[in-house]
Design a protein around this motif. Sequence first.
Motif, PDB file in Angstrom:
ATOM      1  N   MET A   2       0.833  -1.197   0.000  1.00 34.34           N
ATOM      2  CA  MET A   2       0.000   0.000   0.000  1.00 34.34           C
ATOM      3  C   MET A   2       0.865   1.243   0.000  1.00 34.34           C
ATOM      4  O   MET A   2       2.031   1.181   0.339  1.00 34.34           O
ATOM      5  CB  MET A   2      -0.964   0.015   1.193  1.00 34.34           C
ATOM      6  N   SER A   3       0.302   2.359  -0.315  1.00 34.76           N
ATOM      7  CA  SER A   3       1.053   3.604  -0.388  1.00 34.76           C
ATOM      8  C   SER A   3       1.397   4.117   0.978  1.00 34.76           C
ATOM      9  O   SER A   3       0.646   4.014   1.924  1.00 34.76           O
ATOM     10  CB  SER A   3       0.219   4.662  -1.149  1.00 34.76           C
ATOM     11  N   ARG A   4       2.589   4.660   1.091  1.00 32.41           N
ATOM     12  CA  ARG A   4       3.009   5.236   2.362  1.00 32.41           C
ATOM     13  C   ARG A   4       2.745   6.728   2.426  1.00 32.41           C
ATOM     14  O   ARG A   4       3.174   7.389   3.353  1.00 32.41           O
ATOM     15  CB  ARG A   4       4.517   5.004   2.558  1.00 32.41           C
ATOM     16  N   HIS A   5       2.066   7.226   1.390  1.00 35.89           N
ATOM     17  CA  HIS A   5       1.828   8.675   1.365  1.00 35.89           C
ATOM     18  C   HIS A   5       0.344   8.970   1.318  1.00 35.89           C
ATOM     19  O   HIS A   5      -0.100   9.980   0.807  1.00 35.89           O
ATOM     20  CB  HIS A   5       2.505   9.292   0.124  1.00 35.89           C
ATOM     21  N   SER A   6      -0.438   8.082   1.876  1.00 40.20           N
ATOM     22  CA  SER A   6      -1.880   8.275   1.828  1.00 40.20           C
ATOM     23  C   SER A   6      -2.328   9.465   2.655  1.00 40.20           C
ATOM     24  O   SER A   6      -3.387  10.007   2.441  1.00 40.20           O
ATOM     25  CB  SER A   6      -2.584   7.004   2.315  1.00 40.20           C
ATOM     26  N   ASN A   7      -1.487   9.885   3.632  1.00 40.19           N
ATOM     27  CA  ASN A   7      -1.849  11.033   4.465  1.00 40.19           C
ATOM     28  C   ASN A   7      -1.113  12.292   4.033  1.00 40.19           C
ATOM     29  O   ASN A   7      -0.810  13.169   4.854  1.00 40.19           O
ATOM     30  CB  ASN A   7      -1.566  10.725   5.926  1.00 40.19           C
ATOM     31  N   THR A   8      -0.786  12.399   2.744  1.00 38.86           N
ATOM     32  CA  THR A   8      -0.097  13.584   2.230  1.00 38.86           C
ATOM     33  C   THR A   8      -0.986  14.810   2.411  1.00 38.86           C
ATOM     34  O   THR A   8      -2.171  14.781   2.065  1.00 38.86           O
ATOM     35  CB  THR A   8       0.214  13.406   0.733  1.00 38.86           C
ATOM     36  N   PRO A   9      -0.433  15.903   2.959  1.00 38.11           N
ATOM     37  CA  PRO A   9      -1.251  17.122   3.153  1.00 38.11           C
ATOM     38  C   PRO A   9      -1.836  17.612   1.843  1.00 38.11           C
ATOM     39  O   PRO A   9      -1.250  17.454   0.772  1.00 38.11           O
ATOM     40  CB  PRO A   9      -0.233  18.125   3.719  1.00 38.11           C
ATOM     41  N   VAL A  10      -2.996  18.223   1.947  1.00 36.55           N
ATOM     42  CA  VAL A  10      -3.675  18.741   0.755  1.00 36.55           C
ATOM     43  C   VAL A  10      -2.830  19.799   0.058  1.00 36.55           C
ATOM     44  O   VAL A  10      -2.749  19.849  -1.178  1.00 36.55           O
ATOM     45  CB  VAL A  10      -5.055  19.322   1.140  1.00 36.55           C
ATOM     46  N   ALA A  11      -2.175  20.646   0.861  1.00 38.33           N
ATOM     47  CA  ALA A  11      -1.336  21.706   0.270  1.00 38.33           C
ATOM     48  C   ALA A  11      -0.231  21.116  -0.590  1.00 38.33           C
ATOM     49  O   ALA A  11       0.079  21.612  -1.684  1.00 38.33           O
ATOM     50  CB  ALA A  11      -0.745  22.578   1.374  1.00 38.33           C
ATOM     51  N   LEU A  12       0.391  20.021  -0.111  1.00 33.78           N
ATOM     52  CA  LEU A  12       1.451  19.384  -0.877  1.00 33.78           C
ATOM     53  C   LEU A  12       0.902  18.748  -2.147  1.00 33.78           C
ATOM     54  O   LEU A  12       1.524  18.795  -3.206  1.00 33.78           O
ATOM     55  CB  LEU A  12       2.158  18.331  -0.005  1.00 33.78           C
ATOM     56  N   GLN A  13      -0.286  18.158  -2.063  1.00 33.85           N
ATOM     57  CA  GLN A  13      -0.916  17.573  -3.252  1.00 33.85           C
ATOM     58  C   GLN A  13      -1.195  18.658  -4.308  1.00 33.85           C
ATOM     59  O   GLN A  13      -0.947  18.466  -5.504  1.00 33.85           O
ATOM     60  CB  GLN A  13      -2.213  16.879  -2.872  1.00 33.85           C
ATOM     61  N   VAL A  14      -1.706  19.786  -3.807  1.00 35.63           N
ATOM     62  CA  VAL A  14      -1.984  20.903  -4.735  1.00 35.63           C
ATOM     63  C   VAL A  14      -0.706  21.364  -5.419  1.00 35.63           C
ATOM     64  O   VAL A  14      -0.670  21.609  -6.631  1.00 35.63           O
ATOM     65  CB  VAL A  14      -2.661  22.059  -3.982  1.00 35.63           C
ATOM     66  N   LEU A  15       0.389  21.483  -4.645  1.00 34.11           N
ATOM     67  CA  LEU A  15       1.665  21.910  -5.226  1.00 34.11           C
ATOM     68  C   LEU A  15       2.177  20.886  -6.235  1.00 34.11           C
ATOM     69  O   LEU A  15       2.753  21.249  -7.271  1.00 34.11           O
ATOM     70  CB  LEU A  15       2.698  22.130  -4.129  1.00 34.11           C
ATOM     71  N   HIS A  16       1.995  19.613  -5.930  1.00 31.14           N
ATOM     72  CA  HIS A  16       2.439  18.575  -6.859  1.00 31.14           C
ATOM     73  C   HIS A  16       1.714  18.687  -8.198  1.00 31.14           C
ATOM     74  O   HIS A  16       2.322  18.531  -9.268  1.00 31.14           O
ATOM     75  CB  HIS A  16       2.189  17.198  -6.246  1.00 31.14           C
ATOM     76  N   TYR A  17       0.415  18.923  -8.151  1.00 28.69           N
ATOM     77  CA  TYR A  17      -0.339  19.058  -9.402  1.00 28.69           C
ATOM     78  C   TYR A  17      -0.036  20.387 -10.106  1.00 28.69           C
ATOM     79  O   TYR A  17       0.045  20.458 -11.338  1.00 28.69           O
ATOM     80  CB  TYR A  17      -1.840  18.962  -9.135  1.00 28.69           C
ATOM     81  N   ALA A  18       0.132  21.424  -9.325  1.00 33.35           N
ATOM     82  CA  ALA A  18       0.253  22.768  -9.902  1.00 33.35           C
ATOM     83  C   ALA A  18       1.615  23.036 -10.532  1.00 33.35           C
ATOM     84  O   ALA A  18       1.721  23.734 -11.550  1.00 33.35           O
ATOM     85  CB  ALA A  18      -0.036  23.821  -8.842  1.00 33.35           C
ATOM     86  N   THR A  19       2.688  22.497  -9.938  1.00 34.93           N
ATOM     87  CA  THR A  19       4.042  22.861 -10.377  1.00 34.93           C
ATOM     88  C   THR A  19       4.272  22.587 -11.865  1.00 34.93           C
ATOM     89  O   THR A  19       4.633  23.515 -12.614  1.00 34.93           O
ATOM     90  CB  THR A  19       5.091  22.136  -9.521  1.00 34.93           C
TER      91      THR A  19
END
Length: 864
Positions: A1-18
């Motif tokens: 299973m993924s070890r990043h399932s609790n990644t903060p929303v802000a970090l997810q947004v930055l990952h998509y936006a960059t």
Amino acid sequence: MSRHSNTPVALQVLHYATPIVVFLYSTLAKTAASCFLHKPTKKTDAQTRRYAATTILLLVNATLVAQAIAYFIESLAHPGYWATQDCVVYVLGSVFAYGSLTLGLLEARHPVWHPLLGSCLAGAALEIPTTVLQAVTQANGNDFAFSRLALQVSRCILLVCFCASGGWYTLNERLQNRQKGDETEPLLSATANGHATKTNYATVPGSPEDHDGGDSTDEESDTDEPDQVKELKKQQRKRLRQTGSWLGYLKEFKIFIPMLWPSKDRFVQACLVVIGIVLVAERFLNVLIPRQLGIITDELTKGNGNGEFPLRAVGIWMLLSWLGSRAGVYTLQSLAELPVQQFAYKSIGATSFSHIMGLSMDFHNEKNSGELIRAISQGQNLQGLLEFVCFQIGPVFVDLAIAFIYVYLLFDIYMSFILAFVGIAYIWVGAKTTAWSVKRRRRFNTAYRNESKIQNEAINNWQTVSHFNRGKYECDRYSGSIDAFNKAEMKYYIAYFMGGGAQSLIMVLGRLAATFLAIYRVSQGAAPVGNFVALTAYWRSIESPMAQVSWSIRKVTSMLTDSERLLQLFQTKPSVTDAPNAVPLSIKSGEVEFDEVDFSYDVRKSTLKAVSFTAKPGKTVALVGETGGGKSTILKLLYRYYDVSGGSIRVDGQDIRGVTLDSLRDSFGMVPQDPALFNISIMENVRYARLDATDDEVKEACRAAAIHDKIEAFPDGYKATVGERGVKLSGGELQRVSIARAILRGPHIVLLDEATSMIDAETEATIQEAFKRLTASRTTFIIAHRLSTIQHADLILVINDGQVVERGTHDELFRQNGKYVALWSKQLSKEVKDIGNTLHVDGKAAALIDLAQQEESTSDSKKD
């Protein structure tokens, strides 16, 4: 299973936006640079800067590739682990974004820097908070997490170094330019330094240099183009330099909008509405047909073997398939497009023709008729511009946007990413291979023309070839031209097929990747089987708009280039026009007055100098003198084909510059020296002078011009066609038809320019009687070299070198014994030599002959 399932929303947004921000900024900035013709750097250290920047970007890409490898290795080391979707999109998207920047920099020998610098600034601004959040959330991570963090830190440092060095170079360059008093390139904006119009014209297609890379000498590739095409592109570049941007250049094409938009034609507007509705329907059908096929698949899968037939779903699919076929809405669209095309074709053609006919004589004296016809013909390609942009290019981009959303809904963002990568790679390869093959196509065309030229010249000049026994030489020369043609053809088709093959390979790989991902999702239970079928059916709808994008851009460019001639034509204004307060000419008696008239066709040489005279009502004024003295110019000024440079011309006291052109020219009846007729019947040619004239009036005018009996003797009589410009008639017949026109017109003022120069003496005597009736009570101007035809004139003006050197009646001028007598003596001397001693002359003529012989003897003694 993924070890990043609790990644903060802000970090997810930055990952998509960059990656999205970096790629969009780069695309928009490069587009702006091309539109506003930004100037690239060409200083001595420019290549050093380019190499350094390329190295930094390659290292940035290396950190991203290493980060992707780290995710993959970690998934192998920890079974069941896989990076979250936002992390995968972030890494793959960044590789794509920074990879495109690197590729563009590698291609460009002289890049425009602000798109690169701005993109890296945007990337650094997003990478730094991404790295900080990554460090905070994964402070207790494993070795893989720390390695990824180290790679992100390295990437941030590299981007900061790129921005710092780029900023330093730019500021240093601005400082140097400021010291020279010539600021050039802005740091991030096109208008930051106030010199947006002082730009580089190299960024435009067909210009000398191309900062986007590739061959930077487009002008070299132009050497194989026809001269007319090269001239058009040269003029296009010139206007681009003047306007400073593609936007400014395109603004000039707004002159065509009223011709393309049917503002007053309700039927054509209704057709446009129908086309719009059909286009919207087609966008829905592109999605609904494969979707319905997927629904049928799901229903069959659920009811497999139970004998249930999904009648409703199949019926809907059949209906949608019919609507989406060429027998459906496509037919309706084709029928609606025809009136739109015809409207634009007529509008452009009629407006162009009207504009040409309204231009002044100075334009028509310099015109190339074939060039004008070609300009209208090519300019009519714009008839499809409105339809093409609105109904083809627009829907293409809508289709691509819908495709991204639809495949995302069918599966996930990975499918959209595959589609985006395939689409951009497909378009980029298409643009590059097109640029590559275009040069070879030009050489191919040149070789083809050269082969035809050698072949035709040798065959047409067979006699010359035989005279010099050069048959073998011509055969060898033709064989060599075929070899050159085959070589050019081979190079072109290799480029063409290689480019097409590369695009097809990208599309195939994209389809395989999408199919593999779809099968994987279905096998994992993440999507139904129907979605896989829908994707497979929908993929064909994706290929078509991708293939059309690069073609559409080339098509629009071709339309604009073809319409360049027509645009220049519309920008040509008549030099003689009605004044704003012009009124119709009112002729009461027909008095014409020239008052100190000056005129010149070329400012470097005067044509008329202070010409003054008055033509009394109902009187005849004759203009005589040597060829080139300015006689015909006087009539042209009276017609107001040109405006005087000084002085004035008045008709019944009205300055002709203050009256309307139509009313002025309606008052004249002209018999030109070199008449031209339309290739229609004689009846229609004569009636052209007065369109409401009856057949009997036309025949009466022909009788007066002594041409009626001749016409009646033709097999077809008055219905006989005269050929182009009247070539089927003799010179004398042409002049008599022209005289009949003037008689039929019944003008207030008669203008005769060598009206009997091609008529025999017997016929001239008859026509002189017609002229008496025509000129009775009408002001008449006569230009004549045969002085015997103007002895009756009330006023004879002797024109020499643009000036009136003598004036008076025939008898008065003879008493002056000046220029007029010299003209008579030369003319009589020539006539006497022609007829020998058989001519009986009176005492005055004999004296003139003696005078002419004395002048010739004096001239001969001087030569001796």
